[in-house]
Design a protein around this motif. Structure first.
Motif, PDB file in Angstrom:
ATOM      1  N   ASN A  23       0.676  -1.027  -0.029  1.00 25.16           N
ATOM      2  CA  ASN A  23      -0.120  -0.012   0.054  1.00 25.16           C
ATOM      3  C   ASN A  23       0.838   1.253  -0.101  1.00 25.16           C
ATOM      4  OD1 ASN A  23      -2.399  -1.719   0.061  1.00 25.16           O
ATOM      5  ND2 ASN A  23      -2.625  -1.317   1.995  1.00 25.16           N
ATOM      6  N   LEU A  24       1.922   1.216   0.509  1.00 23.44           N
ATOM      7  CA  LEU A  24       2.817   2.398   0.655  1.00 23.44           C
ATOM      8  C   LEU A  24       3.344   2.961  -1.002  1.00 23.44           C
ATOM      9  CD1 LEU A  24       5.106   1.880   3.821  1.00 23.44           C
ATOM     10  CD2 LEU A  24       3.102   3.487   3.579  1.00 23.44           C
ATOM     11  N   LEU A  25       3.300   1.695  -1.577  1.00 18.70           N
ATOM     12  CA  LEU A  25       3.584   2.266  -3.105  1.00 18.70           C
ATOM     13  C   LEU A  25       2.550   3.114  -3.726  1.00 18.70           C
ATOM     14  CD1 LEU A  25       4.564  -1.162  -4.351  1.00 18.70           C
ATOM     15  CD2 LEU A  25       6.084   0.521  -3.528  1.00 18.70           C
ATOM     16  N   SER A  26       1.577   3.238  -3.140  1.00 18.53           N
ATOM     17  CA  SER A  26       0.491   4.173  -3.919  1.00 18.53           C
ATOM     18  C   SER A  26       0.044   5.601  -2.913  1.00 18.53           C
ATOM     19  CB  SER A  26      -0.990   3.414  -3.614  1.00 18.53           C
ATOM     20  OG  SER A  26      -0.974   2.298  -4.356  1.00 18.53           O
ATOM     21  N   ALA A  27       1.188   5.706  -2.019  1.00 18.65           N
ATOM     22  CA  ALA A  27       0.956   6.878  -1.158  1.00 18.65           C
ATOM     23  C   ALA A  27       1.208   8.249  -2.045  1.00 18.65           C
ATOM     24  CB  ALA A  27       2.039   6.779   0.199  1.00 18.65           C
ATOM     25  N   GLY A  28       1.760   8.107  -2.711  1.00 20.36           N
ATOM     26  CA  GLY A  28       2.086   9.274  -3.761  1.00 20.36           C
ATOM     27  C   GLY A  28       2.900  10.405  -2.643  1.00 20.36           C
ATOM     28  N   ASP A  29       2.369  11.710  -2.604  1.00 19.71           N
ATOM     29  CA  ASP A  29       3.171  12.896  -1.834  1.00 19.71           C
ATOM     30  C   ASP A  29       2.360  12.915  -0.395  1.00 19.71           C
ATOM     31  OD1 ASP A  29       4.512  13.433  -4.077  1.00 19.71           O
ATOM     32  OD2 ASP A  29       3.347  14.917  -4.980  1.00 19.71           O
ATOM     33  N   ARG A  30       1.552  12.233  -0.263  1.00 21.85           N
ATOM     34  CA  ARG A  30       0.611  12.343   1.002  1.00 21.85           C
ATOM     35  C   ARG A  30       1.643  11.564   1.942  1.00 21.85           C
ATOM     36  NH1 ARG A  30      -5.302  11.209   1.210  1.00 21.85           N
ATOM     37  NH2 ARG A  30      -5.126  12.399   2.915  1.00 21.85           N
ATOM     38  N   SER A  31       1.643  11.935   3.339  1.00 25.01           N
ATOM     39  CA  SER A  31       2.174  11.479   4.348  1.00 25.01           C
ATOM     40  C   SER A  31       1.429  10.373   4.763  1.00 25.01           C
ATOM     41  CB  SER A  31       2.322  12.407   5.579  1.00 25.01           C
ATOM     42  OG  SER A  31       2.575  11.890   6.594  1.00 25.01           O
ATOM     43  N   VAL A 141      -7.719  11.694  10.599  1.00 27.23           N
ATOM     44  CA  VAL A 141      -6.620  11.155  10.281  1.00 27.23           C
ATOM     45  C   VAL A 141      -6.451  11.347   8.480  1.00 27.23           C
ATOM     46  CG1 VAL A 141      -5.008   9.318  10.085  1.00 27.23           C
ATOM     47  CG2 VAL A 141      -6.458   9.825  11.946  1.00 27.23           C
ATOM     48  N   ALA A 142      -7.349  10.947   7.917  1.00 24.52           N
ATOM     49  CA  ALA A 142      -7.457  10.712   6.233  1.00 24.52           C
ATOM     50  C   ALA A 142      -7.261  12.044   5.620  1.00 24.52           C
ATOM     51  CB  ALA A 142      -8.512   9.647   5.791  1.00 24.52           C
ATOM     52  N   LYS A 143      -7.760  13.105   6.299  1.00 26.50           N
ATOM     53  CA  LYS A 143      -7.713  14.364   5.881  1.00 26.50           C
ATOM     54  C   LYS A 143      -6.096  14.973   5.613  1.00 26.50           C
ATOM     55  CE  LYS A 143      -9.714  19.158   6.674  1.00 26.50           C
ATOM     56  NZ  LYS A 143     -10.617  19.922   7.339  1.00 26.50           N
ATOM     57  N   LYS A 144      -5.301  14.341   6.571  1.00 35.17           N
ATOM     58  CA  LYS A 144      -3.740  14.761   6.385  1.00 35.17           C
ATOM     59  C   LYS A 144      -2.821  13.625   5.991  1.00 35.17           C
ATOM     60  CE  LYS A 144      -4.361  18.052  10.202  1.00 35.17           C
ATOM     61  NZ  LYS A 144      -4.091  18.732  11.456  1.00 35.17           N
ATOM     62  N   HIS A 145      -3.494  12.580   5.686  1.00 34.07           N
ATOM     63  CA  HIS A 145      -2.774  11.375   5.690  1.00 34.07           C
ATOM     64  C   HIS A 145      -3.132  10.562   4.727  1.00 34.07           C
ATOM     65  CE1 HIS A 145      -1.324  12.870   9.712  1.00 34.07           C
ATOM     66  NE2 HIS A 145      -0.149  12.336   9.359  1.00 34.07           N
ATOM     67  N   TYR A 146      -2.480   9.611   3.993  1.00 31.27           N
ATOM     68  CA  TYR A 146      -2.615   8.674   3.290  1.00 31.27           C
ATOM     69  C   TYR A 146      -2.693   7.319   4.314  1.00 31.27           C
ATOM     70  CZ  TYR A 146      -2.230   4.397   0.362  1.00 31.27           C
ATOM     71  OH  TYR A 146      -2.387   3.181  -0.367  1.00 31.27           O
ATOM     72  N   VAL A 147      -3.930   6.996   4.491  1.00 27.11           N
ATOM     73  CA  VAL A 147      -4.047   5.805   5.441  1.00 27.11           C
ATOM     74  C   VAL A 147      -3.793   4.418   4.726  1.00 27.11           C
ATOM     75  CG1 VAL A 147      -5.762   4.478   7.122  1.00 27.11           C
ATOM     76  CG2 VAL A 147      -5.727   7.185   6.865  1.00 27.11           C
ATOM     77  N   ALA A 148      -2.469   4.103   5.034  1.00 25.39           N
ATOM     78  CA  ALA A 148      -2.272   3.065   4.126  1.00 25.39           C
ATOM     79  C   ALA A 148      -2.618   1.523   4.721  1.00 25.39           C
ATOM     80  CB  ALA A 148      -0.571   2.522   4.193  1.00 25.39           C
ATOM     81  N   LEU A 149      -3.275   1.547   5.985  1.00 26.21           N
ATOM     82  CA  LEU A 149      -3.482   0.218   6.554  1.00 26.21           C
ATOM     83  C   LEU A 149      -4.358   0.475   7.944  1.00 26.21           C
ATOM     84  CD1 LEU A 149      -2.955  -2.899   6.321  1.00 26.21           C
ATOM     85  CD2 LEU A 149      -1.324  -2.614   8.161  1.00 26.21           C
ATOM     86  N   LEU A 150      -5.249  -0.207   8.314  1.00 28.96           N
ATOM     87  CA  LEU A 150      -6.064  -0.315   9.404  1.00 28.96           C
ATOM     88  C   LEU A 150      -6.105  -1.816   9.931  1.00 28.96           C
ATOM     89  CD1 LEU A 150      -7.785   1.714   7.219  1.00 28.96           C
ATOM     90  CD2 LEU A 150      -8.925   2.308   9.279  1.00 28.96           C
TER      91      LEU A 150
END
Length: 187
Positions: A23-31, A141-150
Protein backbone atom coordinates in the motif's frame (compact mmCIF):
# COMPACT_ATOMS: atom_id res chain seq x y z
CA UNK A 1 -2.43 -17.62 26.53
CA UNK A 2 -1.83 -20.53 24.17
CA UNK A 3 1.11 -20.72 21.80
CA UNK A 4 -1.42 -20.98 18.97
CA UNK A 5 -3.09 -17.71 19.94
CA UNK A 6 0.29 -15.95 20.11
CA UNK A 7 1.20 -17.31 16.68
CA UNK A 8 -2.14 -16.18 15.23
CA UNK A 9 -1.47 -12.62 16.37
CA UNK A 10 2.06 -12.73 14.98
CA UNK A 11 0.74 -14.11 11.71
CA UNK A 12 -1.84 -11.31 11.41
CA UNK A 13 0.83 -8.69 12.00
CA UNK A 14 3.12 -10.36 9.44
CA UNK A 15 0.27 -10.08 6.93
CA UNK A 16 -0.25 -6.46 7.96
CA UNK A 17 3.41 -5.73 7.26
CA UNK A 18 3.13 -7.19 3.75
CA UNK A 19 -0.05 -5.21 3.05
CA UNK A 20 1.57 -2.06 4.36
CA UNK A 21 4.56 -2.47 2.04
CA UNK A 22 2.29 -2.87 -0.99
CA UNK A 23 0.00 0.00 0.00
CA UNK A 24 2.88 2.40 0.59
CA UNK A 25 3.61 2.19 -3.12
CA UNK A 26 0.37 4.16 -3.65
CA UNK A 27 1.00 6.89 -1.08
CA UNK A 28 2.21 9.43 -3.61
CA UNK A 29 3.07 12.76 -1.98
CA UNK A 30 0.75 12.26 0.98
CA UNK A 31 2.21 11.44 4.38
CA UNK A 32 1.27 7.81 5.17
CA UNK A 33 -0.44 6.63 8.33
CA UNK A 34 -1.46 3.40 9.99
CA UNK A 35 -4.58 3.34 12.18
CA UNK A 36 -5.02 0.69 14.86
CA UNK A 37 -7.66 -0.06 17.42
CA UNK A 38 -6.31 -0.50 20.96
CA UNK A 39 -8.21 -3.12 22.96
CA UNK A 40 -7.73 -6.68 21.75
CA UNK A 41 -5.83 -5.31 18.74
CA UNK A 42 -2.61 -4.00 20.26
CA UNK A 43 -3.37 -4.37 23.98
CA UNK A 44 -4.32 -7.63 25.66
CA UNK A 45 -7.04 -7.21 28.28
CA UNK A 46 -7.40 -10.89 29.12
CA UNK A 47 -6.18 -10.20 32.69
CA UNK A 48 -9.24 -7.97 33.11
CA UNK A 49 -11.50 -10.78 31.89
CA UNK A 50 -9.84 -13.31 34.19
CA UNK A 51 -10.25 -10.98 37.15
CA UNK A 52 -13.94 -10.60 36.34
CA UNK A 53 -14.38 -14.37 36.08
CA UNK A 54 -12.58 -15.02 39.37
CA UNK A 55 -14.71 -12.40 41.10
CA UNK A 56 -17.90 -13.73 39.48
CA UNK A 57 -18.69 -10.46 37.81
CA UNK A 58 -19.31 -9.20 34.30
CA UNK A 59 -18.11 -6.11 32.47
CA UNK A 60 -19.33 -2.80 33.82
CA UNK A 61 -18.17 0.66 32.80
CA UNK A 62 -16.93 1.12 36.38
CA UNK A 63 -14.78 -2.01 36.61
CA UNK A 64 -13.50 -1.43 33.06
CA UNK A 65 -12.49 2.12 33.99
CA UNK A 66 -10.67 0.79 37.05
CA UNK A 67 -8.75 -1.65 34.81
CA UNK A 68 -7.95 0.93 32.13
CA UNK A 69 -6.66 3.44 34.68
CA UNK A 70 -4.27 0.80 36.06
CA UNK A 71 -2.49 0.84 32.70
CA UNK A 72 -1.29 -2.72 33.06
CA UNK A 73 -2.47 -4.31 29.82
CA UNK A 74 0.23 -6.22 27.94
CA UNK A 75 1.09 -5.88 24.28
CA UNK A 76 -0.32 -8.46 21.92
CA UNK A 77 2.33 -10.49 20.06
CA UNK A 78 3.62 -8.73 16.95
CA UNK A 79 1.85 -5.42 17.53
CA UNK A 80 4.83 -3.34 18.65
CA UNK A 81 7.04 -4.77 15.90
CA UNK A 82 4.50 -3.90 13.19
CA UNK A 83 4.03 -0.35 14.40
CA UNK A 84 7.77 0.27 14.81
CA UNK A 85 8.19 -1.07 11.29
CA UNK A 86 5.47 1.30 10.04
CA UNK A 87 7.31 4.25 11.61
CA UNK A 88 10.58 3.10 10.00
CA UNK A 89 8.74 3.24 6.65
CA UNK A 90 7.69 6.86 7.27
CA UNK A 91 4.20 6.25 8.66
CA UNK A 92 2.54 8.00 11.53
CA UNK A 93 0.65 5.67 13.85
CA UNK A 94 -2.79 6.58 15.19
CA UNK A 95 -4.53 4.66 17.96
CA UNK A 96 -8.29 5.11 17.58
CA UNK A 97 -10.01 3.64 20.59
CA UNK A 98 -13.38 3.69 22.24
CA UNK A 99 -11.80 4.15 25.61
CA UNK A 100 -13.17 7.26 27.30
CA UNK A 101 -11.36 10.58 27.50
CA UNK A 102 -10.95 9.99 31.25
CA UNK A 103 -8.85 6.93 30.34
CA UNK A 104 -6.71 8.67 27.71
CA UNK A 105 -3.68 9.54 29.84
CA UNK A 106 -3.52 6.07 31.37
CA UNK A 107 -3.83 4.54 27.89
CA UNK A 108 -1.01 6.71 26.55
CA UNK A 109 1.15 5.77 29.54
CA UNK A 110 0.37 2.05 29.10
CA UNK A 111 1.22 2.15 25.37
CA UNK A 112 4.35 4.27 25.90
CA UNK A 113 5.73 2.08 28.68
CA UNK A 114 5.32 -0.99 26.47
CA UNK A 115 7.31 0.69 23.70
CA UNK A 116 4.55 1.51 21.23
CA UNK A 117 5.61 4.33 18.91
CA UNK A 118 3.82 7.68 18.84
CA UNK A 119 1.93 6.96 22.04
CA UNK A 120 1.04 10.57 22.78
CA UNK A 121 -1.96 12.87 23.04
CA UNK A 122 -1.95 13.67 19.32
CA UNK A 123 -1.90 10.04 18.17
CA UNK A 124 -4.19 8.41 20.74
CA UNK A 125 -7.76 9.32 19.84
CA UNK A 126 -10.35 8.32 22.43
CA UNK A 127 -14.13 8.25 22.26
CA UNK A 128 -15.66 11.71 22.20
CA UNK A 129 -19.05 12.63 23.66
CA UNK A 130 -19.89 8.96 24.18
CA UNK A 131 -19.81 8.37 20.40
CA UNK A 132 -18.39 4.91 19.62
CA UNK A 133 -18.55 5.41 15.84
CA UNK A 134 -14.93 5.92 14.78
CA UNK A 135 -15.76 7.32 11.33
CA UNK A 136 -15.11 10.97 12.18
CA UNK A 137 -11.81 10.20 13.93
CA UNK A 138 -10.62 8.12 10.96
CA UNK A 139 -11.66 10.96 8.64
CA UNK A 140 -9.53 13.44 10.62
CA UNK A 141 -6.50 11.22 10.06
CA UNK A 142 -7.36 10.69 6.37
CA UNK A 143 -7.71 14.45 5.84
CA UNK A 144 -3.96 14.89 6.40
CA UNK A 145 -2.61 11.42 5.57
CA UNK A 146 -2.79 8.56 3.14
CA UNK A 147 -4.18 5.79 5.35
CA UNK A 148 -2.09 2.86 4.21
CA UNK A 149 -3.48 0.29 6.66
CA UNK A 150 -6.01 -0.22 9.41
CA UNK A 151 -5.96 -2.98 12.04
CA UNK A 152 -8.74 -3.88 14.44
CA UNK A 153 -10.57 -6.69 16.16
CA UNK A 154 -13.95 -5.96 14.60
CA UNK A 155 -15.09 -4.79 11.19
CA UNK A 156 -16.39 -1.47 12.50
CA UNK A 157 -12.74 -0.58 13.15
CA UNK A 158 -12.61 -0.27 9.36
CA UNK A 159 -16.05 1.06 8.43
CA UNK A 160 -19.18 1.78 10.45
CA UNK A 161 -21.36 0.16 7.76
CA UNK A 162 -20.41 -3.17 9.30
CA UNK A 163 -22.45 -2.36 12.40
CA UNK A 164 -25.62 -3.39 10.55
CA UNK A 165 -25.80 -7.17 10.87
CA UNK A 166 -29.53 -7.42 10.08
CA UNK A 167 -29.05 -9.23 6.75
CA UNK A 168 -27.17 -12.53 6.95
CA UNK A 169 -25.14 -11.24 9.92
CA UNK A 170 -23.54 -8.59 7.71
CA UNK A 171 -21.98 -11.01 5.24
CA UNK A 172 -23.32 -9.15 2.17
CA UNK A 173 -21.40 -6.04 3.29
CA UNK A 174 -18.23 -8.09 3.73
CA UNK A 175 -18.65 -9.52 0.24
CA UNK A 176 -19.40 -6.11 -1.28
CA UNK A 177 -16.30 -4.58 0.30
CA UNK A 178 -14.04 -7.61 -0.13
CA UNK A 179 -11.41 -5.94 -2.31
CA UNK A 180 -11.04 -2.91 -0.07
CA UNK A 181 -10.98 -5.03 3.09
CA UNK A 182 -8.38 -7.35 1.58
CA UNK A 183 -6.11 -4.46 0.73
CA UNK A 184 -6.44 -2.09 3.69
CA UNK A 185 -7.70 -3.96 6.77
CA UNK A 186 -6.23 -6.70 8.91
CA UNK A 187 -8.55 -8.25 11.47
Amino acid sequence: SSAEAARLFEQCYELARMRLDVNLLSAGDRSPAVIVDVDETVLDNSAYQVTNAVRGRAYTPENWNEWALMGSAKALPGAIDLLRYAVSRGCEVFYITNRSTSEKNATIKNLFELGFPMADAEHVMTMENGESDKTERRARVAKKHYVALLCGDQLTDFDQRFKDRSTDLGLPTVKAMHDTLSRYFVL
